[in-house]
Scaffold this motif. Structure first.
Motif, PDB file in Angstrom:
ATOM      1  N   ARG A 165       0.820  -1.057   0.249  1.00 19.81           N
ATOM      2  CA  ARG A 165       0.176  -0.034   0.442  1.00 19.81           C
ATOM      3  C   ARG A 165       0.499   1.062  -0.019  1.00 19.81           C
ATOM      4  O   ARG A 165       1.761   1.316   0.365  1.00 19.81           O
ATOM      5  CB  ARG A 165      -1.385  -0.227   1.415  1.00 19.81           C
ATOM      6  CG  ARG A 165      -1.752  -0.749   1.510  1.00 19.81           C
ATOM      7  CD  ARG A 165      -2.505  -1.057   2.465  1.00 19.81           C
ATOM      8  NE  ARG A 165      -2.110  -1.346   3.431  1.00 19.81           N
ATOM      9  CZ  ARG A 165      -1.653  -2.097   4.441  1.00 19.81           C
ATOM     10  NH1 ARG A 165      -1.629  -3.660   3.610  1.00 19.81           N
ATOM     11  NH2 ARG A 165      -0.724  -2.388   5.580  1.00 19.81           N
ATOM     12  N   GLY A 166       0.699   1.878  -0.860  1.00 21.40           N
ATOM     13  CA  GLY A 166       1.419   3.692  -0.954  1.00 21.40           C
ATOM     14  C   GLY A 166       0.398   4.559  -0.642  1.00 21.40           C
ATOM     15  O   GLY A 166      -0.909   4.673  -1.884  1.00 21.40           O
ATOM     16  N   ILE A 167       0.435   5.225   0.113  1.00 18.38           N
ATOM     17  CA  ILE A 167       0.369   6.738  -0.175  1.00 18.38           C
ATOM     18  C   ILE A 167       0.890   7.909  -0.413  1.00 18.38           C
ATOM     19  O   ILE A 167       1.982   7.795   0.748  1.00 18.38           O
ATOM     20  CB  ILE A 167      -0.800   7.303   1.532  1.00 18.38           C
ATOM     21  CG1 ILE A 167      -1.252   6.021   1.678  1.00 18.38           C
ATOM     22  CG2 ILE A 167      -1.185   8.562   1.385  1.00 18.38           C
ATOM     23  CD1 ILE A 167      -2.066   5.634   2.774  1.00 18.38           C
ATOM     24  N   PHE A 168       0.234   8.836  -1.113  1.00 19.13           N
ATOM     25  CA  PHE A 168       1.071   9.712  -1.526  1.00 19.13           C
ATOM     26  C   PHE A 168       0.453  11.177  -1.069  1.00 19.13           C
ATOM     27  O   PHE A 168      -0.379  11.216  -2.155  1.00 19.13           O
ATOM     28  CB  PHE A 168       2.154   9.862  -3.317  1.00 19.13           C
ATOM     29  CG  PHE A 168       2.564  11.185  -3.726  1.00 19.13           C
ATOM     30  CD1 PHE A 168       4.403  10.987  -3.030  1.00 19.13           C
ATOM     31  CD2 PHE A 168       2.470  12.144  -3.738  1.00 19.13           C
ATOM     32  CE1 PHE A 168       4.818  11.909  -3.182  1.00 19.13           C
ATOM     33  CE2 PHE A 168       2.992  13.052  -4.462  1.00 19.13           C
ATOM     34  CZ  PHE A 168       4.472  12.919  -3.682  1.00 19.13           C
ATOM     35  N   GLN A 169       0.886  12.029  -0.515  1.00 21.77           N
ATOM     36  CA  GLN A 169      -0.050  13.287  -0.177  1.00 21.77           C
ATOM     37  C   GLN A 169       0.828  14.186   0.084  1.00 21.77           C
ATOM     38  O   GLN A 169       1.613  14.281  -0.017  1.00 21.77           O
ATOM     39  CB  GLN A 169      -0.541  13.419   0.777  1.00 21.77           C
ATOM     40  CG  GLN A 169      -0.838  11.942   1.589  1.00 21.77           C
ATOM     41  CD  GLN A 169      -1.898  12.449   3.473  1.00 21.77           C
ATOM     42  OE1 GLN A 169      -2.146  13.479   3.615  1.00 21.77           O
ATOM     43  NE2 GLN A 169      -1.304  11.429   4.060  1.00 21.77           N
ATOM     44  N   PHE A 170      -0.224  15.930  -0.877  1.00 19.44           N
ATOM     45  CA  PHE A 170       0.248  16.719  -0.643  1.00 19.44           C
ATOM     46  C   PHE A 170      -0.565  17.500  -1.388  1.00 19.44           C
ATOM     47  O   PHE A 170      -2.147  18.189  -0.930  1.00 19.44           O
ATOM     48  CB  PHE A 170       1.436  17.561  -1.981  1.00 19.44           C
ATOM     49  CG  PHE A 170       0.616  16.296  -3.737  1.00 19.44           C
ATOM     50  CD1 PHE A 170       0.120  17.906  -3.812  1.00 19.44           C
ATOM     51  CD2 PHE A 170       1.105  15.585  -3.484  1.00 19.44           C
ATOM     52  CE1 PHE A 170      -0.208  17.609  -5.472  1.00 19.44           C
ATOM     53  CE2 PHE A 170       0.315  15.905  -5.140  1.00 19.44           C
ATOM     54  CZ  PHE A 170      -0.824  16.040  -5.866  1.00 19.44           C
ATOM     55  N   GLY A 171      -0.148  19.310  -0.140  1.00 19.68           N
ATOM     56  CA  GLY A 171      -0.541  20.006  -0.605  1.00 19.68           C
ATOM     57  C   GLY A 171      -0.783  21.357  -1.600  1.00 19.68           C
ATOM     58  O   GLY A 171       0.014  21.028  -2.704  1.00 19.68           O
ATOM     59  N   PHE A 172      -1.629  21.528  -2.444  1.00 23.22           N
ATOM     60  CA  PHE A 172      -1.554  22.055  -3.785  1.00 23.22           C
ATOM     61  C   PHE A 172      -2.439  23.802  -3.772  1.00 23.22           C
ATOM     62  O   PHE A 172      -3.142  24.250  -2.864  1.00 23.22           O
ATOM     63  CB  PHE A 172      -2.299  21.646  -4.750  1.00 23.22           C
ATOM     64  CG  PHE A 172      -2.520  22.368  -6.581  1.00 23.22           C
ATOM     65  CD1 PHE A 172      -1.723  22.595  -7.377  1.00 23.22           C
ATOM     66  CD2 PHE A 172      -3.609  22.637  -6.799  1.00 23.22           C
ATOM     67  CE1 PHE A 172      -1.681  23.390  -8.445  1.00 23.22           C
ATOM     68  CE2 PHE A 172      -4.108  23.743  -7.557  1.00 23.22           C
ATOM     69  CZ  PHE A 172      -2.968  24.059  -9.507  1.00 23.22           C
ATOM     70  N   SER A 173      -1.935  25.063  -4.235  1.00 26.93           N
ATOM     71  CA  SER A 173      -2.550  26.140  -4.388  1.00 26.93           C
ATOM     72  C   SER A 173      -1.696  26.896  -5.453  1.00 26.93           C
ATOM     73  O   SER A 173      -0.733  26.968  -6.196  1.00 26.93           O
ATOM     74  CB  SER A 173      -1.563  27.381  -3.408  1.00 26.93           C
ATOM     75  OG  SER A 173      -2.087  28.159  -3.006  1.00 26.93           O
ATOM     76  N   GLY A 174      -3.692  27.001  -6.298  1.00 24.15           N
ATOM     77  CA  GLY A 174      -3.266  27.379  -7.166  1.00 24.15           C
ATOM     78  C   GLY A 174      -2.879  28.952  -7.678  1.00 24.15           C
ATOM     79  O   GLY A 174      -2.163  29.344  -8.158  1.00 24.15           O
ATOM     80  N   PHE A 175      -2.844  30.161  -6.024  1.00 24.17           N
ATOM     81  CA  PHE A 175      -2.157  31.104  -5.906  1.00 24.17           C
ATOM     82  C   PHE A 175      -0.874  31.309  -6.048  1.00 24.17           C
ATOM     83  O   PHE A 175      -0.368  30.419  -5.062  1.00 24.17           O
ATOM     84  CB  PHE A 175      -3.253  31.280  -4.556  1.00 24.17           C
ATOM     85  CG  PHE A 175      -2.631  32.987  -4.525  1.00 24.17           C
ATOM     86  CD1 PHE A 175      -3.003  33.969  -5.547  1.00 24.17           C
ATOM     87  CD2 PHE A 175      -1.150  33.738  -3.560  1.00 24.17           C
ATOM     88  CE1 PHE A 175      -2.467  36.065  -5.389  1.00 24.17           C
ATOM     89  CE2 PHE A 175      -0.960  34.516  -3.237  1.00 24.17           C
ATOM     90  CZ  PHE A 175      -1.452  35.956  -3.784  1.00 24.17           C
ATOM     91  N   ASN A 176      -0.693  32.082  -7.007  1.00 31.57           N
ATOM     92  CA  ASN A 176       1.261  32.163  -6.920  1.00 31.57           C
ATOM     93  C   ASN A 176       1.407  33.642  -7.216  1.00 31.57           C
ATOM     94  O   ASN A 176       2.515  33.645  -8.869  1.00 31.57           O
ATOM     95  CB  ASN A 176       1.960  30.732  -7.658  1.00 31.57           C
ATOM     96  CG  ASN A 176       3.196  30.809  -8.079  1.00 31.57           C
ATOM     97  OD1 ASN A 176       4.094  31.671  -6.609  1.00 31.57           O
ATOM     98  ND2 ASN A 176       3.562  30.310  -8.744  1.00 31.57           N
ATOM     99  N   GLY A 177       0.859  33.984  -6.626  1.00 32.37           N
ATOM    100  CA  GLY A 177       1.714  35.884  -7.208  1.00 32.37           C
ATOM    101  C   GLY A 177       1.114  36.819  -5.970  1.00 32.37           C
ATOM    102  O   GLY A 177       0.667  36.392  -5.148  1.00 32.37           O
ATOM    103  N   ASP A 178       0.561  38.004  -6.315  1.00 35.34           N
ATOM    104  CA  ASP A 178       0.071  38.892  -5.943  1.00 35.34           C
ATOM    105  C   ASP A 178      -1.617  38.689  -6.083  1.00 35.34           C
ATOM    106  O   ASP A 178      -2.434  38.081  -6.515  1.00 35.34           O
ATOM    107  CB  ASP A 178       0.209  40.152  -6.847  1.00 35.34           C
ATOM    108  CG  ASP A 178       0.124  41.944  -6.142  1.00 35.34           C
ATOM    109  OD1 ASP A 178      -0.718  40.814  -4.763  1.00 35.34           O
ATOM    110  OD2 ASP A 178       0.249  42.924  -6.674  1.00 35.34           O
ATOM    111  N   PRO A 179      -1.928  38.814  -4.188  1.00 36.38           N
ATOM    112  CA  PRO A 179      -3.020  38.607  -4.066  1.00 36.38           C
ATOM    113  C   PRO A 179      -3.618  39.255  -4.175  1.00 36.38           C
ATOM    114  O   PRO A 179      -5.586  39.604  -4.345  1.00 36.38           O
ATOM    115  CB  PRO A 179      -2.853  38.304  -2.614  1.00 36.38           C
ATOM    116  CG  PRO A 179      -1.944  39.353  -1.682  1.00 36.38           C
ATOM    117  CD  PRO A 179      -1.092  39.386  -3.777  1.00 36.38           C
TER     118      PRO A 179
END
Length: 181
Positions: A165-179
């Motif tokens: 069994r293998g679990i691969f988790q990560f976070g993702f943010s589409g925001f990459n710049g000036d808010p």
């Protein structure tokens, strides 16, 4: 590969044996301890071995940069543990004929934190891998057979179950710049 057998620990003068083995690998801070118990009861020989390994990632560079992302020079952190049990019983029908039973169980778990994959978009990586293996086998061995067709005979049947069994988790943010954009 060939696993240990009771005869690896017992002698004609010794019907019981206890053995232990320890080890340490400083490249991964892995500690290992193993204990074996063997016994002979008349024509029956038994063996039980328990092994535990516990360690971390193997060092890749002693002076690599301890940073996040693809420029990371150090190994990604990892914790590993492995436990295994081996049980064997050999019954000697005659001095040249043996009937054997083996039961084996192995459990491995590794958790890692791939810091070298971190970026502003992808972050908080975690992997959790487990490998479980169970084996049961039976064996018949006849040495010094003295028959025209063969000198010795070995017949074995094994059943093995392997689960990974293998679990691969990560976070993702589409925001990459000036808010304010």
């Amino acid at each position: 590969y060939e696993t240990k057998s009771p005869r690896d620990f017992l002698t004609s003068e010794k019907d019981s044996a206890i053995a232990r083995k320890t080890g340490f690998d400083d490249r991964s801070d892995e500690a290992m301890i193993s204990a074996a118990f063997a016994n002979r009861f008349g024509s029956l020989e038994t063996l039980l071995i328990y092994t535990l390994r516990d360690g971390n990632e193997r060092e890749s560079h002693s002076s690599g940069a301890d940073i996040l992302g693809p420029e990371r020079g150090q190994a990604d952190p990892m914790d590993r543990e492995e436990q295994s049990i081996l049980a064997k019983a050999d019954y000697y029908l005659t001095p040249d004929q043996r009937l054997g039973l083996v039961v084996e169980q192995n459990r491995r778990e590794a958790t890692s934190f791939p810091l070298s994959r971190q970026s502003p978009v992808y972050f908080d990586f975690i992997t959790d891998d487990t490998n479980d293996r169970d084996r049961v086998g039976i064996e018949y061995e006849w040495t010094n057979a003295g028959v025209t067709m063969f000198d010795s005979l070995l017949a074995a049947a094994d059943y093995q179950n392997l689960e990974t069994r293998g679990i691969f988790q990560f976070g993702f943010s589409g925001f990459n710049g000036d808010p304010t954009d």
